[in-house]
Design a protein around this motif. Structure first.
Motif, PDB file in Angstrom:
ATOM      1  N   ILE A   5      14.248  69.261   1.116  1.00 36.18           N
ATOM      2  CA  ILE A   5      13.612  68.354   2.081  1.00 36.18           C
ATOM      3  C   ILE A   5      12.356  67.760   1.438  1.00 36.18           C
ATOM      4  CG2 ILE A   5      12.374  68.231   4.288  1.00 36.18           C
ATOM      5  CD1 ILE A   5      15.326  68.607   4.733  1.00 36.18           C
ATOM      6  N   CYS A   7       9.302  64.552   1.918  1.00 34.15           N
ATOM      7  CA  CYS A   7       8.701  63.552   2.804  1.00 34.15           C
ATOM      8  C   CYS A   7       7.854  62.628   1.956  1.00 34.15           C
ATOM      9  CB  CYS A   7       7.833  64.222   3.863  1.00 34.15           C
ATOM     10  SG  CYS A   7       8.770  65.329   4.910  1.00 34.15           S
ATOM     11  N   ALA A 102      11.030  71.079   8.900  1.00 33.43           N
ATOM     12  CA  ALA A 102      10.780  69.775   8.275  1.00 33.43           C
ATOM     13  C   ALA A 102       9.648  69.014   8.973  1.00 33.43           C
ATOM     14  CB  ALA A 102      12.050  68.936   8.276  1.00 33.43           C
ATOM     15  N   GLY A 103       9.450  69.292  10.260  1.00 28.45           N
ATOM     16  CA  GLY A 103       8.391  68.604  10.993  1.00 28.45           C
ATOM     17  C   GLY A 103       7.010  68.890  10.408  1.00 28.45           C
ATOM     18  N   VAL A 104       6.838  70.079   9.868  1.00 31.93           N
ATOM     19  CA  VAL A 104       5.546  70.418   9.259  1.00 31.93           C
ATOM     20  C   VAL A 104       5.322  69.541   8.034  1.00 31.93           C
ATOM     21  CG1 VAL A 104       4.168  72.221   8.180  1.00 31.93           C
ATOM     22  CG2 VAL A 104       5.713  72.801  10.065  1.00 31.93           C
ATOM     23  N   LYS A 105       6.355  69.467   7.188  1.00 33.96           N
ATOM     24  CA  LYS A 105       6.224  68.638   5.990  1.00 33.96           C
ATOM     25  C   LYS A 105       6.011  67.173   6.380  1.00 33.96           C
ATOM     26  CE  LYS A 105       8.818  71.360   2.614  1.00 33.96           C
ATOM     27  NZ  LYS A 105       9.867  71.348   1.595  1.00 33.96           N
ATOM     28  N   LEU A 106       6.750  66.730   7.391  1.00 35.64           N
ATOM     29  CA  LEU A 106       6.642  65.332   7.807  1.00 35.64           C
ATOM     30  C   LEU A 106       5.228  65.012   8.276  1.00 35.64           C
ATOM     31  CD1 LEU A 106       7.742  62.539   8.534  1.00 35.64           C
ATOM     32  CD2 LEU A 106       8.581  63.498  10.684  1.00 35.64           C
ATOM     33  N   ARG A 108       2.395  66.705   7.897  1.00 38.94           N
ATOM     34  CA  ARG A 108       1.332  66.891   6.896  1.00 38.94           C
ATOM     35  C   ARG A 108       1.313  65.702   5.933  1.00 38.94           C
ATOM     36  NH1 ARG A 108      -1.040  72.333   6.733  1.00 38.94           N
ATOM     37  NH2 ARG A 108      -2.111  71.591   4.887  1.00 38.94           N
ATOM     38  N   GLU A 109       2.484  65.184   5.584  1.00 36.97           N
ATOM     39  CA  GLU A 109       2.526  64.008   4.706  1.00 36.97           C
ATOM     40  C   GLU A 109       2.077  62.758   5.456  1.00 36.97           C
ATOM     41  OE1 GLU A 109       2.560  63.521   1.686  1.00 36.97           O
ATOM     42  OE2 GLU A 109       3.004  61.396   1.504  1.00 36.97           O
TER      43      GLU A 109
END
Lengths: 153, 77
Positions: A5, A7, A102-106, A108-109
């Motif tokens: 995953i 972002c 994935a929401g965390v990565k999304l 944070r990016e």
């Protein structure tokens, strides 16, 4: 092994063909008053805003496949002109099968990339039937508003 | 110290999902939603006394990636 995953910031027009198949599913899951108001993106307006660098897009990819996105409009706030441009979140979505963190990565990016382009304040929201309050608060966002919708005709 | 921290985190995750995990376990396969993953990251930050920057989180695909960052790359908090 699961596809990685990632972002990243992408250009609206470049990613649009891959995002479009996700929009109906996004709409079905989240939109209100669906019997009366159908999904119908104003492509011309989006393209126009993108051309003025007013659309900030972060995509989520599983390997090469686009599986999610967060989109914000970048513009000065009418009440706080001197504060510089702000990010008003337009929409965000990740296909359910790729939501395992994935929401965390999304986000944070999303935050990192907005900060990198000089945005001081971002505004986002979530639906009551898809409540992300705790997630946003844990990310350091503050709950400030409640939004009301009424079908008038 | 690192080993003790790893074991603590692995146990924390195992307790949460009800099955044993190791450093090679893929985060996506743990079945966490984003809130749970965020809580896990914050718990690991607490265990190691570090803060994960945005850029580092993008590279976390396995629990081992998180350990490596916390143990090798992270500046002490």
């Amino acid at each position: 092994m699961l596809p990685r995953i990632s972002c990243q910031v992408e250009r609206w027009l470049d990613a649009l063909p891959e995002m479009e198949p996700l929009f109906p599913q996004h709409w079905r899951e989240l939109a209100v008053n669906q019997d009366e108001i159908k999904i119908d993106l104003d492509h011309e307006k989006y393209a126009n805003l993108a051309q003025q660098d007013m659309v900030h897009l972060v995509t989520v990819r599983a390997g090469c496949r686009l599986v999610g996105y967060a989109i914000a409009f970048i513009m000065p706030h009418m009440h706080y002109k001197s504060a510089g441009p702000m990010a008003m979140t337009d929409m965000y979505f990740i296909l359910p099968e790729f939501r395992h963190g994935a929401g965390v990565k999304l986000f944070r990016e999303f935050e990192r990339s907005l900060r990198a382009r000089g945005i001081r304040q971002a505004i986002t929201s979530c639906k009551l039937h898809q409540d992300h309050t705790r997630f946003f608060e844990k990310l350091g966002w503050t709950w400030t508003d409640k939004t009301f919708v009424k079908l008038l005709s | 110290m690192s080993l003790a921290n790893r074991e603590k985190v692995l146990q924390m995750v195992a307790d949460r999902i009800g099955t044993a995990v190791n450093s090679g376990s893929e985060i996506e396969a743990l079945g966490f939603d984003s809130l749970e993953f965020l809580e896990l990251l914050q718990a690991i930050e607490g265990v190691y006394g570090v803060v994960f920057p945005d850029e580092a989180i993008q590279r976390f695909d396995t629990l081992g990636d998180i350990f490596n960052y916390a143990e090798v790359d992270a500046p002490a908090n």
